[in-house]
Design a protein around this motif. Structure first.
Motif, PDB file in Angstrom:
ATOM      1  N   ARG A 195       0.834  -1.134  -0.106  1.00 41.93           N
ATOM      2  CA  ARG A 195       0.096  -0.017   0.014  1.00 41.93           C
ATOM      3  C   ARG A 195       0.959   1.260  -0.005  1.00 41.93           C
ATOM      4  O   ARG A 195       0.547   2.200  -0.647  1.00 41.93           O
ATOM      5  N   VAL A 196       1.840   1.284   0.750  1.00 41.84           N
ATOM      6  CA  VAL A 196       2.700   2.292   0.762  1.00 41.84           C
ATOM      7  C   VAL A 196       3.600   2.406  -0.510  1.00 41.84           C
ATOM      8  O   VAL A 196       3.508   3.790  -1.062  1.00 41.84           O
ATOM      9  N   GLY A 214      13.124  -5.366  -3.936  1.00 45.28           N
ATOM     10  CA  GLY A 214      13.861  -6.592  -3.750  1.00 45.28           C
ATOM     11  C   GLY A 214      13.486  -7.334  -2.516  1.00 45.28           C
ATOM     12  O   GLY A 214      12.395  -7.114  -1.686  1.00 45.28           O
ATOM     13  N   PRO A 215      13.954  -8.713  -2.174  1.00 46.30           N
ATOM     14  CA  PRO A 215      13.436  -9.232  -1.046  1.00 46.30           C
ATOM     15  C   PRO A 215      14.159  -8.742   0.291  1.00 46.30           C
ATOM     16  O   PRO A 215      15.153  -8.182   0.154  1.00 46.30           O
ATOM     17  N   LEU A 216      13.248  -8.916   1.258  1.00 47.39           N
ATOM     18  CA  LEU A 216      13.532  -8.023   2.450  1.00 47.39           C
ATOM     19  C   LEU A 216      14.183  -9.009   3.464  1.00 47.39           C
ATOM     20  O   LEU A 216      14.681  -8.607   4.611  1.00 47.39           O
ATOM     21  N   ALA A 217      14.358 -10.377   3.225  1.00 43.88           N
ATOM     22  CA  ALA A 217      14.871 -11.272   4.337  1.00 43.88           C
ATOM     23  C   ALA A 217      16.400 -10.787   4.706  1.00 43.88           C
ATOM     24  O   ALA A 217      17.348 -10.399   3.621  1.00 43.88           O
ATOM     25  N   PHE A 466       7.329 -13.921   8.861  1.00 43.03           N
ATOM     26  CA  PHE A 466       6.075 -13.109   9.167  1.00 43.03           C
ATOM     27  C   PHE A 466       6.486 -11.613   8.962  1.00 43.03           C
ATOM     28  O   PHE A 466       5.572 -10.822   8.300  1.00 43.03           O
ATOM     29  N   LEU A 467       7.434 -10.795   8.927  1.00 42.59           N
ATOM     30  CA  LEU A 467       7.832  -9.580   8.641  1.00 42.59           C
ATOM     31  C   LEU A 467       7.913  -9.469   7.545  1.00 42.59           C
ATOM     32  O   LEU A 467       7.459  -8.417   6.944  1.00 42.59           O
ATOM     33  N   ASP A 472       4.538  -7.458   2.533  1.00 40.44           N
ATOM     34  CA  ASP A 472       4.185  -7.591   1.315  1.00 40.44           C
ATOM     35  C   ASP A 472       5.222  -8.222   0.304  1.00 40.44           C
ATOM     36  O   ASP A 472       5.375  -7.907  -0.908  1.00 40.44           O
ATOM     37  N   ASP A 473       6.225  -8.891   0.792  1.00 37.93           N
ATOM     38  CA  ASP A 473       7.395  -9.528   0.180  1.00 37.93           C
ATOM     39  C   ASP A 473       6.926 -10.768  -0.321  1.00 37.93           C
ATOM     40  O   ASP A 473       6.795 -11.570   0.405  1.00 37.93           O
TER      41      ASP A 473
END
Length: 706
Positions: A195-196, A214-217, A466-467, A472-473
């Motif tokens: 949404r952001v 990109g991926p946030l992990a 979960f994070l 939305d990753d």
């Protein structure tokens, strides 16, 4: 076009290697794509990448290439002073000449302007608030925009109503981008859900915004949650195990008082730690940041004031005493750790008070229709009113007033000019639906945080996954490292000695109530017969409270006792003992010889029983109570200084029986109330008592609201 991009890549790679100091450095996935879109295509781009990915490399490399091609300087909007300092240092490594105009360096502004005029600056860093400074906005910004080669909006989630750290001044960037014409624009953030992302892309004002996500992990982070039965055990764990955490790091607390109290406790336990909060002076902040970077302290005990952009690549751990109000904010803060290390430890120790703190800050940040109407009613289009003068006219505290003015300014209803604020005359209506949507989103984020804390053991409860999901990753997957995936990596034991030491710190009592020394400006114009300094013979001595409502220890019991919906009751014995301890340790010049109670509309039983208990235990005569006149609004919460004073000016009188008992007293009176907020109630009441014959007045309250 292929040859041009090949040339761009080679030149960009040279700059990147200068920036990172390695001859074998290469671009991460997406970095060159963003650089080329800016440099070769003058596009508008949004980069959403995890902390440590190298977003700053994109705009510093792009700046260097654009300058080589004859473009003007980059305007970089950056939200925090700590971030600005790191960015200026990073720019120098890439051969980029950077300077900032911010609240910490006004002595350098003239030199920076001269260097800009001489085209000797490649990147100018400013805060979003600076964009609405009348001198900068009206005299410098238009010419700067005309020659700017690139606009960078760092921490761009602040633009969005839905971002976890929404700042009204960031919304003004939509106007800046709109007048930038064909100038390329880059927005960057590490903390944005879908949404952001959509909202920020829309506000960049182009149909073909390039979004690189990109991926946030974060493979280096080892996440965990440790629940403790009470605050003493939680702080005891920190005292006992902080030394076992790797390297140096950050301990986050939710409030200023919690950070300061925890830092004091850890120092008493032998740790080298420093507090870092919104109350920390700029010079002390800079010194503390450097001490952490140099590993000269084990930790900074910080509020969210130490957040976006603080760069210590080898930060070994992040511990939270209490949870932030959303997983997005939590991800942003834990992202400070493990940026250039194989492993870093991240541990959350939730507190029972977390939800109450979340609610307090949520309500403080939302403008209300009543406050907005009061402000607009006092402004006109011709006569500027300064913020302090406006504060004297409306019943809104300074911090909330400043936020409200920013919102009204961005919405076009008011305008900041030299000398203060004016009304624009544009129609404005309170958008209740919008604010309710935002409030609902905040409540959902809070629930996400509670869900994070309660995740089950096993890969289905992976904390990093979960994070990623709530951000939305699409690449979210079990990390294999957190306490849910691999089992608890942290000890959970706390010795009785550590818990006892923490408990003793939590039960420590005594907070100073400073005496007001000056009447608020405009009091005489409001019809109050005072102005200037308060005469020494008409003001109270420094007072005491048991604790602040935000304190880790006594704050919880006091909040429950003084909550607006709490029933009035006799003072609990524990609070009496705490009050006695405060009186015992009070270093007053002269011991009180009698006690006077304040009249209380909300807690008459509580205040009266407190005064009686102290009278009996201290063997001091209970001289009586001031009387409420029914005028004014004694005991009201919040509000601007002059409005608070006006509300209590005629609220009390000294009854004849009390006046007779004050005559001939040989020492001070102890003036007892339930809570101190603006301190004007104590100021007015003490003035009445002093004029009635009391030699001196010592204010005492169960709680300090500030």
């Amino acid at each position: 076009m292929t040859d041009l991009r090949t040339d761009t890549r080679a030149a960009a790679l040279d700059v990147l290697r200068s920036l990172v100091g390695r001859d074998d450095a290469d671009f991460h996935d997406g970095q060159f794509e963003a650089i080329s879109a800016i440099v070769d295509d003058a596009r508008r781009a949004l980069v959403v990448q995890r902390t440590g990915w190298g977003k700053s490399a994109v705009y510093f490399v792009a700046t260097r290439l654009l300058r080589q091609r004859g473009a003007g300087p980059t305007l970089l909007v950056s939200p925090l002073l700590a971030l600005m300092r790191d960015q200026v240092a990073a720019a120098a490594r890439a051969g980029v000449r950077a300077a900032s105009i911010d609240s910490a360096n006004p002595h350098l502004w003239d030199g920076v302007r001269a260097s800009l005029d001489a085209d000797e600056i490649d990147v100018l860093l400013v805060s979003p608030e600076r964009l609405n400074n009348p001198d900068f906005r009206d005299t410098q910004l238009p010419a700067l925009i005309e020659r700017t080669g690139l606009i960078v909006i760092d921490e761009a989630h602040c633009i969005s109503d839905w971002g976890h750290d929404f700042r009204p001044d960031y919304r003004r960037l939509r106007e800046l981008v709109a007048v930038a014409g064909a100038t390329p624009v880059l927005a960057t953030t590490a903390t944005a859900n879908g949404r952001v992302v959509d909202d920020v892309a829309t506000q960049l004002g182009a149909d073909d915004v390039l979004t690189i996500r990109g991926p946030l992990a974060r493979a280096s982070l080892r996440l965990g949650v440790l629940r403790t039965p009470d605050q003493a055990t939680r702080l005891g764990w920190l005292v006992e195990h902080l030394r076992d955490l790797p390297g140096s790091g950050i301990v986050y607390a939710l409030t200023v008082s919690a950070a300061e109290d925890t830092a004091r406790l850890l120092r008493e336990a032998g740790y080298d730690v420093l507090a870092y909060t919104g109350r920390t002076e700029n010079a002390e902040r800079e010194s503390a940041e450097q001490a952490l970077k140099d590993n000269r302290v084990k930790a900074l005990v910080a509020t969210s004031a130490l957040g976006m952009g603080f760069d210590k690549p080898d930060l070994g751990f992040v511990v939270h005493l209490g949870a932030p109000s959303s997983p997005v904010a939590y991800y942003q803060q834990v992202g400070r750790a493990g940026r250039a290390t194989a492993s870093a430890d991240v541990l959350l120790l939730p507190g029972a008070e977390d939800e109450a703190v979340w609610q307090y800050f949520a309500t403080a940040s939302m403008p209300t229709q009543e406050r907005a109407a009061a402000v607009l009613a006092e402004l006109d289009a011709e006569r500027p009113i300064s913020t302090p003068a406006l504060e004297a006219l409306v019943d809104v505290k300074r911090s909330r007033l400043e936020l409200l003015l920013k919102v009204l300014d961005v919405d076009g209803a008011v305008r900041r000019v030299r000398g203060g604020w004016v009304a624009t005359g544009r129609p404005w209506a309170y958008d209740a639906e919008r604010y309710e949507r935002i409030a609902a989103a905040r409540r959902a984020e809070q629930q996400h945080m509670l869900d994070y804390e309660a995740l089950p053991a096993g890969p289905d409860g992976c904390r990093m996954q979960f994070l990623q999901r709530v951000l939305d990753d699409p690449t979210a997957a079990p990390c294999g490292r957190c306490d849910s995936c691999a089992g608890a990596w942290f000890p959970s034991d706390v010795s009785g000695g550590a818990a006892g030491a923490a408990g003793a710190a939590l039960t420590r009592v005594g907070v100073a109530i400073e005496a007001r020394k000056q009447w608020p400006s405009g009091a005489d114009a409001r019809g109050l017969p005072v102005k200037g300094n308060i005469a020494p013979g008409e003001r109270p001595e420094e007072g005491r409270a048991i604790a602040r409502l935000t304190d880790l220890g006594w704050g919880g019991p006091l909040r429950r006792l003084l909550d607006a919906g709490a029933p009035d009751q006799e003072v609990p014995r524990g609070l009496v003992d705490a009050a006695v301890a405060v009186l015992r340790d009070w270093d007053w010049a002269a011991r009180p010889v009698g006690i006077v109670a304040m009249p209380s509309s909300a807690h008459p039983l509580l205040v009266g029983s407190t005064a009686r208990a102290l009278s009996e235990i201290g063997r001091l005569p209970l001289l009586g109570s001031l009387e409420a006149t029914g005028e004014g609004a004694p005991g009201g919460g919040g509000g601007a200084s002059l409005a608070r004073l006006a509300g209590v000016w005629d609220a009390f009188r000294v009854p004849d029986a009390l006046r007779e008992r004050l005559e001939g007293l040989a020492g001070p009176v102890l003036l007892v109330d339930d809570a101190a907020d603006s301190r004007w109630t104590f100021t007015v009441a003490a003035r009445l008592l002093l004029r009635a014959g009391a030699p001196a007045v010592l204010p005492f309250a169960l709680a300090l609201r500030a």
